[in-house]
Design a protein around this motif. Structure first.
Motif, mmCIF file in Angstrom:
data_model
loop_
_atom_site.group_PDB
_atom_site.id
_atom_site.type_symbol
_atom_site.label_atom_id
_atom_site.label_comp_id
_atom_site.label_asym_id
_atom_site.label_seq_id
_atom_site.Cartn_x
_atom_site.Cartn_y
_atom_site.Cartn_z
ATOM 1 N N ILE A 94 0.828 -1.174 0.034
ATOM 2 C CA ILE A 94 -0.168 -0.156 0.020
ATOM 3 C C ILE A 94 0.950 1.265 0.200
ATOM 4 C CG2 ILE A 94 -1.578 1.159 1.319
ATOM 5 C CD1 ILE A 94 -2.985 -1.234 2.230
ATOM 6 N N VAL A 95 1.921 1.248 0.837
ATOM 7 C CA VAL A 95 2.864 2.496 0.769
ATOM 8 C C VAL A 95 3.398 2.766 -0.815
ATOM 9 C CG1 VAL A 95 5.133 3.185 1.664
ATOM 10 C CG2 VAL A 95 3.494 1.981 3.157
ATOM 11 N N ASP A 96 3.944 1.565 -1.287
ATOM 12 C CA ASP A 96 4.453 1.611 -2.630
ATOM 13 C C ASP A 96 3.343 2.412 -3.539
ATOM 14 O OD1 ASP A 96 6.879 0.937 -1.925
ATOM 15 O OD2 ASP A 96 6.596 -1.042 -2.449
ATOM 16 N N MET A 97 2.253 1.745 -3.418
ATOM 17 C CA MET A 97 1.161 2.504 -4.357
ATOM 18 C C MET A 97 0.712 3.652 -4.033
ATOM 19 S SD MET A 97 -2.880 1.210 -4.160
ATOM 20 C CE MET A 97 -3.300 2.518 -3.041
ATOM 21 N N HIS A 98 0.824 4.134 -2.858
ATOM 22 C CA HIS A 98 0.257 5.613 -2.530
ATOM 23 C C HIS A 98 1.346 6.451 -2.883
ATOM 24 C CE1 HIS A 98 -3.725 5.526 -0.896
ATOM 25 N NE2 HIS A 98 -3.153 4.340 0.116
ATOM 26 N N ASN A 99 2.565 6.235 -2.761
ATOM 27 C CA ASN A 99 3.715 7.034 -3.273
ATOM 28 C C ASN A 99 3.557 7.207 -4.708
ATOM 29 O OD1 ASN A 99 4.742 7.166 -0.581
ATOM 30 N ND2 ASN A 99 6.229 5.401 -0.849
ATOM 31 N N CYS A 100 3.506 6.057 -5.555
ATOM 32 C CA CYS A 100 3.223 6.365 -6.922
ATOM 33 C C CYS A 100 2.068 7.137 -7.319
ATOM 34 C CB CYS A 100 3.321 5.085 -7.607
ATOM 35 S SG CYS A 100 4.916 4.014 -7.596
ATOM 36 N N PHE A 101 1.069 6.714 -6.725
ATOM 37 C CA PHE A 101 -0.120 7.521 -6.865
ATOM 38 C C PHE A 101 0.261 9.116 -6.684
ATOM 39 C CE2 PHE A 101 -3.982 4.504 -8.199
ATOM 40 C CZ PHE A 101 -3.207 3.681 -8.404
ATOM 41 N N ASP A 102 0.413 9.289 -5.641
ATOM 42 C CA ASP A 102 0.698 10.861 -5.376
ATOM 43 C C ASP A 102 1.699 11.455 -6.376
ATOM 44 O OD1 ASP A 102 -0.860 10.785 -2.945
ATOM 45 O OD2 ASP A 102 1.049 10.363 -1.660
ATOM 46 N N GLU A 103 2.691 10.803 -6.740
ATOM 47 C CA GLU A 103 3.424 11.104 -7.705
ATOM 48 C C GLU A 103 2.750 11.322 -9.073
ATOM 49 O OE1 GLU A 103 7.885 10.514 -9.817
ATOM 50 O OE2 GLU A 103 7.496 9.571 -8.120
ATOM 51 N N TRP A 104 2.198 10.397 -9.329
ATOM 52 C CA TRP A 104 1.170 10.545 -10.822
ATOM 53 C C TRP A 104 0.160 11.648 -10.644
ATOM 54 C CZ3 TRP A 104 0.319 4.552 -10.824
ATOM 55 C CH2 TRP A 104 1.550 3.962 -11.194
ATOM 56 N N GLU A 105 -0.512 11.870 -9.448
ATOM 57 C CA GLU A 105 -1.394 12.851 -9.611
ATOM 58 C C GLU A 105 -0.738 14.137 -9.650
ATOM 59 O OE1 GLU A 105 -5.006 14.160 -6.822
ATOM 60 O OE2 GLU A 105 -3.637 12.680 -6.046
ATOM 61 N N GLY A 106 0.419 14.374 -9.160
ATOM 62 C CA GLY A 106 0.995 15.706 -9.309
ATOM 63 C C GLY A 106 1.610 15.950 -10.670
ATOM 64 N N ARG A 107 1.921 14.690 -11.609
ATOM 65 C CA ARG A 107 2.295 14.957 -12.835
ATOM 66 C C ARG A 107 1.243 14.866 -13.766
ATOM 67 N NH1 ARG A 107 7.778 14.167 -13.321
ATOM 68 N NH2 ARG A 107 8.870 13.842 -11.311
ATOM 69 N N GLY A 108 -0.167 14.616 -13.361
ATOM 70 C CA GLY A 108 -1.120 14.449 -14.344
ATOM 71 C C GLY A 108 -1.243 13.169 -14.943
ATOM 72 N N ILE A 109 -0.749 12.097 -14.463
ATOM 73 C CA ILE A 109 -0.594 10.688 -14.993
ATOM 74 C C ILE A 109 -1.641 10.017 -14.434
ATOM 75 C CG2 ILE A 109 0.689 8.624 -15.297
ATOM 76 C CD1 ILE A 109 3.198 10.332 -14.908
ATOM 77 N N ARG A 110 -2.390 9.308 -15.355
ATOM 78 C CA ARG A 110 -3.542 8.372 -15.113
ATOM 79 C C ARG A 110 -2.957 6.817 -14.840
ATOM 80 N NH1 ARG A 110 -7.453 7.011 -20.298
ATOM 81 N NH2 ARG A 110 -8.537 5.217 -19.152
#
Length: 201
Positions: free
Chosen positions: A82-98
């Protein structure tokens, strides 16, 4: 410019019969129907963390602005934590990646998709913890019964080690691969013999 889709597939190192094409065929079809420009990233690795060659290449590409959407067959192909997932999702959200998991109702372009990500990731991590617990219990039981745990030790004499290096023209990596030992083990065996004449390549 067409939307750039990163198609990520991962197969476990435990199951030699797995073929990433099984995942990629479905991913390609989905990307084509979505009108996306696909790039494929394939790992033969455990999903316990993100230290995988293809995943690291994918990370470099999304940080360089080459990825608009990351696509997987199932959530556990990308994440087991879950930690890895949230870290990536936070980064993707900031970069506009779906992010999309195409066999599950997961697409971060929707509120429902974001909710499902959290639910399924929690189950994936729980499943992994249960599996690890079973392994530990099995090892403890084996120790109680006096059984040896771990890989069988490979018996390698210093003479055989030195001969293998000689046969492979001083190439330590090739000699180690042939003997099915690590290069460091091979070097220790040769050093014990005092084979100073062998030059490493």
């Amino acid at each position: 410019m067409p939307t750039q889709a990163a198609l990520y597939a991962r197969v476990s190192t435990r199951d030699k019969e797995q073929n990433p094409e099984t995942q990629l065929l479905v991913l390609r079809d989905w990307a084509e129907r979505q009108g996306l420009e696909p790039t494929e990233y394939v790992d033969h690795a455990s999903g316990k963390d993100l230290n995988r060659p293809a995943w690291q290449a994918l990370a470099r590409d999304w940080r360089n602005g080459k990825v608009d959407v990351v696509v997987v067959l199932r959530l556990d192909r990308a994440f087991r934590s879950i930690v890895d997932m949230h870290n990536c999702f936070d980064e993707w959200e900031g970069r506009g990646i779906r992010f999309a998991s195409i066999t599950q109702p997961i697409d971060t372009a929707t509120a429902t998709g974001k909710l499902m990500v959290n639910i399924l990731a929690a189950f994936a991590e729980f499943e992994r913890e249960i599996a690890s617990e079973r392994i530990r219990e099995g090892q403890a039981r084996a120790r109680k019964e006096g059984k040896k745990i771990g890989r069988a030790k490979i018996r390698l004499s210093s003479e055989r080690a030195a001969k293998a290096v000689e046969i492979h023209g001083g190439n330590w990596a090739d000699a180690a691969a042939k003997l099915k030992v690590s290069e460091s083990t091979l070097r220790r065996r040769v050093k014990n013999l005092g084979a100073k004449s062998i030059v490493a390549s």
